[in-house]
Write a protein that holds these residues in place. Structure first.
Motif, PDB file in Angstrom:
ATOM      1  N   ALA A   7       0.801  -1.233   0.000  1.00 41.83           N
ATOM      2  CA  ALA A   7       0.000   0.000   0.000  1.00 41.83           C
ATOM      3  C   ALA A   7       0.830   1.277   0.000  1.00 41.83           C
ATOM      4  O   ALA A   7       0.630   2.178   0.809  1.00 41.83           O
ATOM      5  N   LEU A   8       1.771   1.386  -0.955  1.00 41.36           N
ATOM      6  CA  LEU A   8       2.609   2.579  -1.050  1.00 41.36           C
ATOM      7  C   LEU A   8       1.782   3.853  -1.171  1.00 41.36           C
ATOM      8  O   LEU A   8       2.195   4.907  -0.708  1.00 41.36           O
ATOM      9  N   SER A   9       0.603   3.759  -1.786  1.00 35.92           N
ATOM     10  CA  SER A   9      -0.199   4.967  -1.953  1.00 35.92           C
ATOM     11  C   SER A   9      -0.682   5.500  -0.616  1.00 35.92           C
ATOM     12  O   SER A   9      -1.063   6.643  -0.496  1.00 35.92           O
ATOM     13  N   GLY A  11       1.417   5.489   1.892  1.00 36.63           N
ATOM     14  CA  GLY A  11       2.664   5.783   2.593  1.00 36.63           C
ATOM     15  C   GLY A  11       3.346   4.523   3.105  1.00 36.63           C
ATOM     16  O   GLY A  11       4.351   4.589   3.790  1.00 36.63           O
TER      17      GLY A  11
END
Lengths: 229, 229, 229, 229
Positions: A7-9, A11
């Motif tokens: 879930a890079l979006s 952070g």
């Protein structure tokens, strides 16, 4: 060195155990797992603390030898007691304090607390939204750290700006996602449906991954920097 | 019944094992775990298949008795072979086909495939971005399903629209996040830093969670619907 | 100097004539009006050219003495013929080439074309998304310009980074929105409704405007820079 | 009937005078111009009132015979005095109260105020983010209006949901953007630069416009609805 998260979006969040196991099996490099149970602030409940402890223990069983963690008090200080609980679970792994550092009220005090807690490195964008914007602040952290801990510029680091960031901050290493957008392999597209909270429909049929191309590009840039120093 | 996932803003991802364990310990209700290793399409590599199998096995050890899964071919069909691999790992758990169903090329064919694979339910927003928008389509799925599988409206279901959705679709149950925005408990805010890809800075200091208030509100609405039928 | 536009979230569009008239009446400073009929690329139809010509003529009647314009060919060159049409309408106003410059295929060629067309300045973020990211490129434009035209860093310029940008680029001036978020004066809020395409509901009851505070802050920073040179 | 505005992504703003003139010249249909000087709430300063009056007067000179306007008090009531000022300027044009109506504190009171002010129609999404979500509320407005004013469902109206919205609300007409995404004509793309606040880079090289295809599609749907009543 690889930092693993999902879930890079948002952070970055703690990855699933299946993800940890398969990446561990696939790469010989040291792996640091991000331990962050949800997006938002770094003030955690007892339940969230228990989740993080469990995740750390489960990852250690998989052979993970590094963790990126961080807990703050509501006043924006490093929560030494709670961070110590996570460290106890993580022992003897290498410790990285993640970008919760960018959310502290007083960075000199926070940096000393993190050094006392025996962390090896701090990820930071200099209390700005990208490491380039925050580079003048990061330079101050590097000075204060005085080799007691590695200050690692992170956030928006690209092949285009990594040399400037290292020059301005004198940091010894950097952190990047090497993300590129790749197209979906799907030949059938349903453009009426959005799964995510994305503003633009394209998101369903492309995604951002670390690409070989960008990793190679970062490596070339890093080699040039090393040879010119 | 509870469905557990992380990263709702990306449409839901597999939660960490610590999250699974703690929720399992905290609630007596049946739990369905979402198994989705990344955002984007539902065409998976062999590595991603292996990750999902590992996650399912690890969750079963924690006492999880339900999984929401879904794999498509590049042509937008249910990938029967690959879904069967996940089902083998999940046995004897209850099976939910998640919103990958909204991305199929031909829903009548996909629905028959899913029924043949012994799924108990399908989550769907009717091949639109919300269950209310897709309600006329969902009604068609309910008719074709003819009690062989539960069609479960999902996506943007609220107290305000749940009665209309159930009336229009004749679906026997629904799926909702009961999300509300809660403020951060932090007294110190650093508004210069964005961790996520959020457009508005507020995101760092509030987050969306299932709130008691909304769960109660859904329950009241559901009770009224039941008593009026 | 003031640049007037509407819809900053779309990168700036031509303001309404009422807006032009009232700002003209309120301030004694020179005003440059942005002439951009829609968001997106800078390849315009004949109708869009006619709209821009009409807008320029209407603004001149209101006493406007500067325009920010830009037209490209589909190959990413400055469209000299079409830009000349806008210039004919704008005469004898001062001319700024706006950030369409950041979208050209070959900046050295584009810069020479713009200089030949007698523009006074070019707004640019150095073919990146912010002037700080693009600063090394902007420095090259300044060198090539050699005082024949003013290269003006624009895009994400803040009190925090303006000194770095001017130092790195040697540009003689900069362009900023001095935006701050202000709260709505509404005591009644309807949080169920989103008017805009905003991801977060807060957007309806706050907005971004040039604030006195930030203008003062920029002025202080600029004075310090001048006195230190 | 056409409603003309700019910056749809901000919920619509007053278009430039060149845009008004060219659309007026190009189409024989009645045109309603949206008068909204900025995004955000509908509580306006004296300067903003003056801008709206000027815009109305300038549009009347161009032959515009309809305006969509709306001003609220801080308590969320229709600001009768200020709306009357805009009406004086607009006379004898047809009047539409725009979606500021969705932001009022008490819709029955607001609707009576708008009827007293001699508006011909009200655009509304039923105090929700789309007309489909708000349809049950819109039905109540239609009942109270009792043919004294046209209630016009607006916001997210598509070919897929227009029949449901008209059936549920019994509204006599609807409002839609007939937007489709069109690709840019540019052969050269610079994907490093974002002009707008867009989350995804695609935005620079596509845009949303009313397309012939969707207008035709709406017309066919509307004809079917008429012939079936």
């Amino acid at each position: 060195r690889i930092e693993l998260c999902s879930a890079l979006s948002e952070g970055g969040l703690t990855p699933s155990i299946g993800m940890v196991r398969r990446v561990r099996a696939a790469v010989a490099l040291p792996i640091t797992v991000l331990v962050r149970p949800r997006a938002g602030d770094f003030l955690y409940t007892d339940d969230e603390m228990a989740i993080m402890v469990d995740d750390i223990l489960a990852c250690k069983k998989e052979g993970i030898e590094g963790f990126a963690i961080g807990v703050l008090t509501s006043a924006g200080q490093v929560d030494v007691e709670r961070v110590s609980q996570l460290i106890s679970a993580a022992q003897p792994a290498h410790l990285t304090f993640h970008r919760a550092f960018d959310m502290v009220a007083s960075w000199p005090e926070a940096l000393e607390a993190i050094i006392s807690l025996q962390f090896s490195r701090v990820l930071t964008s200099g209390q700005h939204s990208s490491a380039l914007e925050g580079a003048p602040n990061i330079a101050q952290y590097v000075t204060q750290a005085a080799d007691r801990i590695n200050i690692v510029p992170a956030g928006g680091v690209t092949e285009h700006n990594v040399a400037r960031i290292l020059n301005e901050t004198l940091a010894p290493e950097f952190h990047c996602s090497a993300r590129g957008t790749i197209a979906s392999g799907m030949s059938f597209h349903n453009t009426r449906v959005h799964m995510s909270a994305a503003v633009y429909p394209i998101a369903e049929y492309s995604r951002q991954v670390a690409t070989q191309e960008r990793v190679t590009s970062f490596r070339l840039t890093a080699n040039q920097l090393n040879s010119s120093q």
